[in-house]
Write a protein that holds these residues in place. Structure first.
Motif, mmCIF file in Angstrom:
data_model
loop_
_atom_site.group_PDB
_atom_site.id
_atom_site.type_symbol
_atom_site.label_atom_id
_atom_site.label_comp_id
_atom_site.label_asym_id
_atom_site.label_seq_id
_atom_site.Cartn_x
_atom_site.Cartn_y
_atom_site.Cartn_z
ATOM 1 N N UNK A 177 78.979 77.631 -70.484
ATOM 2 C CA UNK A 177 77.937 78.237 -71.301
ATOM 3 C C UNK A 177 77.740 77.585 -72.649
ATOM 4 N N UNK A 178 78.367 76.428 -72.882
ATOM 5 C CA UNK A 178 78.315 75.780 -74.201
ATOM 6 C C UNK A 178 77.774 74.351 -74.115
ATOM 7 N N UNK A 217 73.046 75.564 -70.434
ATOM 8 C CA UNK A 217 71.809 76.134 -70.982
ATOM 9 C C UNK A 217 70.710 75.081 -70.944
ATOM 10 N N UNK A 218 69.505 75.486 -70.511
ATOM 11 C CA UNK A 218 68.347 74.592 -70.615
ATOM 12 C C UNK A 218 67.367 75.208 -71.602
ATOM 13 N N UNK A 219 66.853 74.387 -72.492
ATOM 14 C CA UNK A 219 65.922 74.869 -73.507
ATOM 15 C C UNK A 219 64.897 73.781 -73.804
ATOM 16 N N UNK A 220 63.929 74.084 -74.679
ATOM 17 C CA UNK A 220 62.714 73.267 -74.692
ATOM 18 C C UNK A 220 62.774 72.000 -75.537
ATOM 19 N N UNK A 231 75.370 74.180 -85.095
ATOM 20 C CA UNK A 231 75.803 75.536 -85.440
ATOM 21 C C UNK A 231 76.923 76.045 -84.553
ATOM 22 N N UNK A 232 77.235 75.314 -83.475
ATOM 23 C CA UNK A 232 78.323 75.727 -82.598
ATOM 24 C C UNK A 232 77.911 76.648 -81.464
ATOM 25 N N UNK A 233 76.625 76.950 -81.342
ATOM 26 C CA UNK A 233 76.184 77.737 -80.176
ATOM 27 C C UNK A 233 76.400 76.932 -78.901
ATOM 28 N N UNK A 234 76.174 75.638 -78.991
ATOM 29 C CA UNK A 234 76.528 74.705 -77.930
ATOM 30 C C UNK A 234 77.581 73.762 -78.492
ATOM 31 N N UNK A 353 69.696 75.510 -60.388
ATOM 32 C CA UNK A 353 70.763 75.211 -61.342
ATOM 33 C C UNK A 353 70.663 76.093 -62.573
ATOM 34 N N UNK A 354 69.420 76.283 -63.051
ATOM 35 C CA UNK A 354 69.160 77.088 -64.244
ATOM 36 C C UNK A 354 68.209 78.228 -63.852
ATOM 37 N N UNK A 355 68.718 79.289 -63.208
ATOM 38 C CA UNK A 355 67.839 80.340 -62.691
ATOM 39 C C UNK A 355 67.167 81.187 -63.748
ATOM 40 N N UNK A 356 67.591 81.062 -64.999
ATOM 41 C CA UNK A 356 66.975 81.873 -66.054
ATOM 42 C C UNK A 356 67.627 83.234 -66.154
ATOM 43 N N UNK A 357 67.117 84.069 -67.122
ATOM 44 C CA UNK A 357 67.729 85.374 -67.361
ATOM 45 C C UNK A 357 67.508 86.316 -66.189
#
Length: 357
Positions: A177-178, A217-220, A231-234, A353-357
């Motif tokens: 998750x990181x 995590x996948x993001x834009x 920031x350490x979220x990842x 792989x990244x099914x989303x919430x």
């Protein structure tokens, strides 16, 4: 030094936007450069952040008295759709389109959406960076691994994709998750990098499976991902644009950067003059400026020609062995990535792989 100070100031502004939840992605952002009252306006639509490309525009304008540049920042998918629609409808829109979604730009050229231009400077480009005298690669930016220097032990810093797999493989890995990467449905650049990986690497399937198992995590957006690492979220981010990572690193030394030594993809953002351009002569002048020594210096200062790919004497490609660099060349082969069936099959696997919430 003034250019560097301007770049740092604008990068800080982008970080503030992200901190307040106003992430720049698909929506249009606009800034006008040059005189406020003039009949000479050059419209540039680009995926490159205004904060990054603004100093390059200002350098160009110092050579073009009385010209204004309207700079519109778009997400790559939205820019592709908008440019394609303008082309189909035969209406003037941008005078220049610059995109990191190189596969999309090749498709636009194939659909006869581009004007042709040739000059001494365009002819000096390597063949891999020009196609049909209608599309030109103007930057050199590696896809890198970014990590948090304070939170990732030295022995865990992945130098290759195999190293990253080893970090994600154990059950109970602290990297679950990181780890972050682009959402390839939102990001044309992310899709291009992932598709290039699938063509290039035997590790792609295993890496994608590890991403799914470890809840990556996948993001834009590049800056959003890099900010999350700082920031350490990842703890680690994969396939991030090195130009953005190095720009962020100038203001935040928590960011570490690795050019994967198994291979490193190298992107050249592409420049196209739409065939409906209203100001074709100024568009051609801008292209020649970017390919000139002065324009190249401006792109280097903006980190869009990445120092990560250069030795101290300015020779490209010697920081890694030449066999480790994988430039994404301009060719019809890139259109395979936009084939409807190929794209849907690729995205279906990505969604698993990244099914989303």
């Amino acid at each position: 030094m003034k250019r560097l100070a301007y770049l740092l100031k604008c990068l800080a502004a982008v970080v503030m936007l992200l901190a307040t939840g106003q992430a720049v992605s698909a929506q249009e952002l606009v800034e006008n450069f040059g005189p406020e009252t003039t009949n000479r306006v050059l419209v540039v639509r680009s995926t490159t952040d205004i904060s990054i490309f603004g100093p390059v525009v200002e350098s160009f304008l110092r050579t073009r008295s009385g010209l204004q540049v309207r700079y519109e920042q778009w997400g790559s998918n939205e820019l592709y759709r908008l440019t394609r629609r303008d082309c189909r409808d035969g209406v003037p829109g941008a005078d220049i389109v610059i995109s990191s979604g190189v596969h999309q730009m090749v498709q636009l050229v194939n659909e006869a959406c581009a004007a042709s231009y040739r000059s001494r400077l365009t002819e000096q480009l390597p063949e891999a960076l020009r196609w049909r005298d209608e599309l030109w690669g103007i930057t050199r930016e590696p896809a890198v691994i970014v990590y948090n220097r304070e939170l990732v032990p030295v022995e865990d810093i992945p130098q290759t994709r195999f190293d990253l797999l080893d970090l994600l493989r154990p059950s109970g890995t602290p990297y679950a998750g990181r780890v972050a990467t682009y959402d390839i449905e939102q990001s044309g650049l992310g899709y291009l990098f992932a598709f290039a990986d699938a063509q290039e690497a035997t590790t792609f399937g295993a890496l994608q499976e590890s991403f799914g198992r470890s809840q990556a995590i996948s993001t834009c957006c590049s800056v959003d991902i890099i900010k999350g690492v700082a920031e350490g979220r990842y703890l680690i981010a994969y396939n991030v644009l090195g130009s953005y990572a190095q720009g962020y690193q100038l203001n935040d030394d928590r960011i570490g950067i690795v050019l994967p030594s198994d291979y490193t993809l190298v992107l050249s953002r592409t420049f196209m003059i739409p065939k409906q351009a209203s100001n074709e002569a100024e568009a051609e002048a801008f292209l020649d400026f970017l390919l000139s020594s002065e324009g190249t210096l401006a792109l280097r200062t903006a980190l869009l020609i990445s120092p990560l790919l250069e030795t101290e004497d300015g020779n490209e490609g010697e920081v890694l062995s030449s066999t480790a660099l994988r430039p994404i060349g301009l060719s019809p082969a890139l259109m395979v990535a936009l084939d409807a069936l190929t794209r849907e099959t690729f995205l279906r696997r990505w969604r698993s792989t990244f099914p989303g919430p």
